[in-house]
Design a protein around this motif. Structure first.
Motif, short mmCIF file in Angstrom:
data_model
loop_
_atom_site.label_atom_id
_atom_site.label_comp_id
_atom_site.label_asym_id
_atom_site.label_seq_id
_atom_site.Cartn_x
_atom_site.Cartn_y
_atom_site.Cartn_z
N GLY A 45 0.92 -1.07 -0.20
CA GLY A 45 0.07 -0.19 0.15
C GLY A 45 0.89 1.34 0.15
N THR A 47 3.46 4.13 -1.06
CA THR A 47 3.86 4.65 -2.52
C THR A 47 5.37 4.40 -2.76
N GLY A 66 1.15 1.62 -3.62
CA GLY A 66 -0.01 2.56 -3.72
C GLY A 66 -1.27 1.61 -3.85
N CYS A 67 -1.13 0.55 -3.60
CA CYS A 67 -2.48 -0.27 -3.97
C CYS A 67 -2.78 -0.58 -5.36
N THR A 69 -1.53 1.50 -7.86
CA THR A 69 -1.68 2.86 -8.36
C THR A 69 -0.35 3.02 -9.39
N ASP A 148 -1.32 10.40 -4.79
CA ASP A 148 -1.84 9.19 -5.47
C ASP A 148 -3.00 8.23 -4.57
N LYS A 149 -2.98 8.57 -3.36
CA LYS A 149 -3.85 7.67 -2.28
C LYS A 149 -3.85 8.58 -1.13
N GLU A 182 -7.75 3.33 3.93
CA GLU A 182 -6.85 3.86 2.92
C GLU A 182 -7.96 4.13 1.76
N VAL A 184 -8.24 4.77 -2.25
CA VAL A 184 -7.49 4.57 -3.44
C VAL A 184 -8.42 4.72 -4.69
N TYR A 188 -8.19 0.16 -8.75
CA TYR A 188 -6.68 -0.14 -8.44
C TYR A 188 -6.87 -0.86 -7.09
N SER A 189 -5.83 -1.67 -7.10
CA SER A 189 -5.67 -2.64 -5.91
C SER A 189 -4.52 -3.50 -6.02
#
Length: 263
Positions: A45, A47, A66-67, A69, A148-149, A182, A184, A188-189
């Motif tokens: 998760g 970045t 980033g999960c 991303t 990004d998240k 979180e 997101v 995306y994951s």
């Protein structure tokens, strides 16, 4: 020998959360697997900038961050998703409106509010980043801020349903427990990241192995048939894992790799 590919969460999986140490057995196991021609990826998760040198130095074929991303394979960026500037601004306004602490996670840094942080959880996170020299140059008031998240902490009076309604479609929420979330971009994951890496290498799910310990690992555990939970995992992960290995302090990564004959 069929080539296998492995995806590793970081915190609680290859890095002990209490000691902040990577077990020697984990480093040796990952290196041994790669020496046999298997692939090893970080799937986190965090970045990209937030992966410490000691983790990178283990040796990985790439990073899903980033999960999902951001995807980097052999130092080539395959995916990099950043939230649009107008939406970033809206997110900041809503976090403040609903009195939520948060760290906004970008590709190169993290960003905290210029106002006083309320929760002990977020104070601890801020202190951790500040000690490493991050989150110091820009705050939420910086013009044109992009990220990004989001990792957010709701307060006891926060109406998360209202927050989600006001933010609108376009985001997925991972409930980390204790009012931590979180947030997101939708689609995306950790699972979407795996899918794209498998397509890149033309590999099948049958030879995919995922290692994790907490709720943000649920997407990849539901996606991959070979899901390995650390012995120290949250109940939500233990309940759906195809295999439960030993605790991180008991050489759990190496034990699982030996069990599946990866090494």
């Amino acid at each position: 020998m069929e080539r296998k590919i492995m995806f590793f969460d970081i915190d609680g999986t290859i890095l002990a959360e209490d000691t902040r140490i990577i077990p020697d057995s984990t480093v040796k196991a990952i290196k041994a697997a790669r020496a046999k021609g298997h692939l090893a990826f970080i799937n986190t998760g965090r970045t990209y900038f937030n992966i410490e040198k000691e983790i990178r130095d283990i040796g990985f074929d790439g990073f899903v961050c980033g999960c999902g991303t951001y995807i980097n394979i052999d130092n080539q960026v395959l995916v990099a998703v950043t939230i649009e500037e107008a939406t970033c601004k809206t997110i900041i306004e809503l976090l403040r409106k609903h009195n939520m602490d948060a760290v906004l996670e970008g590709l190169e840094d993290v960003y905290f509010d210029s106002k006083e942080i309320i929760s002990d959880d977020m104070k601890m996170i801020q202190d951790h980043f500040h000690k490493r020299g991050y989150g110091l140059m820009k705050n939420w008031d910086h013009k044109g801020l992009l990220f990004d998240k989001i990792f957010a902490k709701a307060n006891p009076n926060t109406d998360m349903n209202q927050f989600k309604t006001e933010l609108g479609d376009g985001f997925d929420y991972i409930d980390r427990g204790e009012d931590l979330y979180e947030i997101v971009p939708s689609g995306y994951s950790k699972a979407s990241g795996i899918k794209q890496v498998l397509e890149h290498y033309h590999l099948s799910l049958e030879n995919t192995y995922v290692f994790g310990d907490s709720s943000n690992d649920l997407p990849m555990f539901r996606y991959a048939p070979n899901s390995i939970a650390m012995g120290n995992s949250d109940a939500c992960i233990l309940n759906i894992a195809s295999f439960v290995t030993k605790d991180i302090h008991e050489d759990g990564i190496a034990y699982a790799m030996q069990h599946f004959q990866i090494i």
